[in-house]
Design a protein around this motif. Structure first.
Motif, PDB file in Angstrom:
ATOM      1  N   SER A 163       0.828  -1.204   0.000  1.00 37.28           N
ATOM      2  CA  SER A 163       0.000   0.000   0.000  1.00 37.28           C
ATOM      3  C   SER A 163       0.866   1.259   0.000  1.00 37.28           C
ATOM      4  O   SER A 163       0.614   2.209  -0.755  1.00 37.28           O
ATOM      5  CB  SER A 163      -0.926  -0.008   1.215  1.00 37.28           C
ATOM      6  OG  SER A 163      -1.683   1.170   1.279  1.00 37.28           O
ATOM      7  N   ALA A 164       1.906   1.250   0.855  1.00 39.24           N
ATOM      8  CA  ALA A 164       2.801   2.408   0.926  1.00 39.24           C
ATOM      9  C   ALA A 164       3.556   2.599  -0.386  1.00 39.24           C
ATOM     10  O   ALA A 164       3.649   3.712  -0.916  1.00 39.24           O
ATOM     11  CB  ALA A 164       3.785   2.230   2.079  1.00 39.24           C
ATOM     12  N   VAL A 165       4.086   1.521  -0.934  1.00 37.30           N
ATOM     13  CA  VAL A 165       4.848   1.605  -2.186  1.00 37.30           C
ATOM     14  C   VAL A 165       3.949   2.079  -3.328  1.00 37.30           C
ATOM     15  O   VAL A 165       4.372   2.875  -4.177  1.00 37.30           O
ATOM     16  CB  VAL A 165       5.494   0.241  -2.509  1.00 37.30           C
ATOM     17  CG1 VAL A 165       5.974   0.185  -3.957  1.00 37.30           C
ATOM     18  CG2 VAL A 165       6.650  -0.021  -1.557  1.00 37.30           C
ATOM     19  N   ALA A 166       2.714   1.622  -3.357  1.00 35.36           N
ATOM     20  CA  ALA A 166       1.779   2.066  -4.395  1.00 35.36           C
ATOM     21  C   ALA A 166       1.529   3.570  -4.296  1.00 35.36           C
ATOM     22  O   ALA A 166       1.471   4.280  -5.303  1.00 35.36           O
ATOM     23  CB  ALA A 166       0.463   1.299  -4.281  1.00 35.36           C
ATOM     24  N   SER A 167       1.380   4.062  -3.074  1.00 37.79           N
ATOM     25  CA  SER A 167       1.170   5.493  -2.858  1.00 37.79           C
ATOM     26  C   SER A 167       2.387   6.299  -3.300  1.00 37.79           C
ATOM     27  O   SER A 167       2.268   7.332  -3.967  1.00 37.79           O
ATOM     28  CB  SER A 167       0.872   5.753  -1.378  1.00 37.79           C
ATOM     29  OG  SER A 167       0.695   7.134  -1.133  1.00 37.79           O
TER      30      SER A 167
END
Length: 422
Positions: free
Chosen positions: A263-267
């Motif tokens: 989720s963090a990497v996608a953001s």
């Protein structure tokens, strides 16, 4: 002639503009998770605080002197920056925004009909009146000298916000009084080499022969030498063009779940892709890195990174996110408590020079880029992240940074507008 307009303590000045009673008071803006000081007012500097100080180490100074702390709010700062630049463009036709708090103004031709020093003072006064943001302006034949002039304007009130370097005497005096490390374009390695040759001031460097400079330094340093001698040769758009784009954050809470990391990497990948499209560029590779909390000796320490390359340079958020996830899976280790992750885009080129590849599996690139353009338009009109990938998760995600002292988005959220009561 060029003018460099620099907003004074910009992040802090924005906070002061929306919070009454802070004029003349020590104010600091903090990094992600409110861990370190990233901006501070002169009053805070006078207390011994410095940029980069961990808050926990200077807590006694903060409490003893009632220093006001704010969490970073880049959306608010960017919106105020946009207003400041719009005001400057009322005065000068050619304004190049170099950073969130700095603009170069091309004054060629203005000196024929105006006193440009007084004209820039009028611009500074208007910016202060309309936004409450103080600015310091340096005027000179080159951008590097203009930057040096803005520092004098900020440091000495006698300049009344504007320092003009328009004579040979002023140029030499400015270079004699400026630190070599404070010159735009002179980094640590260049500084070390100059010291090796016995050069300790910008004036000494400027007085060296061009042949000597060409013999000992690369083209960027040669350009700095010319600029110090009043010869304009640096194009700001080229200087500001990014060779890589990075978005990284420390997590609000450590996590060992790959779902949180994804989720963090996608953001972060989406943020990088937005910046990439904004500068009309495409990237050839994406790197993902993860790391643990180096201050926790009781936990297993681990850091790693992986890179994925693209067959065709791209700025497609979906394609970049998919590649970033692939890189993340290569370096993820279960059972590790991760504290930080980041995404880096590299091999950046203009988007008008894309080479196609016979083995490219994406067959609808034009349609996907139209989709990206539409999403960017909607986000610009209705606010950042109005439309985003579901993979980025929601605001309740554990990895989101802590920002307990964050101001509201007064300029971009209609529900947060300040209300004046009679």
């Amino acid at each position: 002639m060029w003018a460099l307009a620099d907003c004074n303590s910009f992040f802090c000045s924005v906070e002061k503009a929306f919070h009454a009673g802070l004029e003349g008071k020590p104010v600091c803006v903090l990094s992600s998770n409110d861990g370190n000081i990233v901006a501070l007012t002169p009053e805070a500097k006078a207390l011994g605080l410095k940029r980069g100080d961990p808050v926990f180490k200077v807590r006694d100074i903060i409490e003893r002197h009632n220093v006001r702390l704010f969490s970073s709010n880049m959306r608010l700062y960017a919106a105020m920056s946009k207003r400041v630049v719009a005001i400057m463009r009322r005065f000068v036709a050619h304004v190049e925004q170099y950073s969130i708090d700095e603009c170069f103004c091309n004054l060629d031709g203005y000196e024929e009909t105006r006193d440009i020093t007084q004209y820039m003072r009028e611009m500074a006064a208007t910016v202060k009146l309309w936004t409450d943001i103080p600015i310091s302006i340096g005027i000179a034949p080159s951008k590097t000298l203009a930057k040096a002039g803005s520092k004098f304007a900020k440091k000495y009130k006698g300049y009344a916000s504007v320092c003009t370097i328009d004579t040979e005497e002023k140029r030499r005096k400015a270079l004699q009084l400026t630190g070599l490390a404070d010159i735009w374009g002179i980094g640590r390695s260049t500084l070390a080499r100059l010291h090796y040759h016995g050069i300790t001031t910008p004036l000494q460097f400027a007085d060296m022969s061009e042949a000597w400079v060409k013999r000992n330094f690369s083209l960027p340093v040669q350009q700095t030498w010319r600029e110090l001698n009043g010869i304009a040769c640096i194009k700001t758009d080229e200087a500001a063009e990014r060779q890589s784009i990075c978005t990284s954050r420390s997590f609000g809470e450590m996590t060992s779940r790959i779902e949180d990391l994804q989720s963090a990497v996608a953001s972060y990948a989406a943020a990088c892709a937005n910046k990439l499209r904004a500068q009309q560029s495409v990237a050839g590779a994406v790197t993902v890195f993860v790391t643990t909390n180096r201050f926790r000796d009781d936990l297993t320490q681990y850091s790693n990174n992986a890179t994925e390359t693209f067959l065709v340079h791209t700025s497609d958020t979906m394609e970049i996110t998919r590649a970033a996830w692939k890189a993340l899976r290569r370096i993820f280790l279960p059972g590790i408590m991760y504290k930080k992750a980041g995404v880096i885009l590299s091999e950046i080129t203009p988007n008008d020079a894309i080479s196609l590849n016979l083995f490219d599996e994406i067959t609808n690139r034009p349609e996907r880029m139209k989709l990206m353009d539409t999403i960017d338009t909607l986000n610009q009109r209705y606010g950042t992240k109005t439309v985003t990938l579901a993979a980025t998760g929601g605001k309740e995600e554990r990895w989101h940074c802590k920002s307990c002292r964050r101001s509201d988005d007064f300029l971009t959220d209609i529900d947060r507008l300040l209300v004046v009561k009679a």
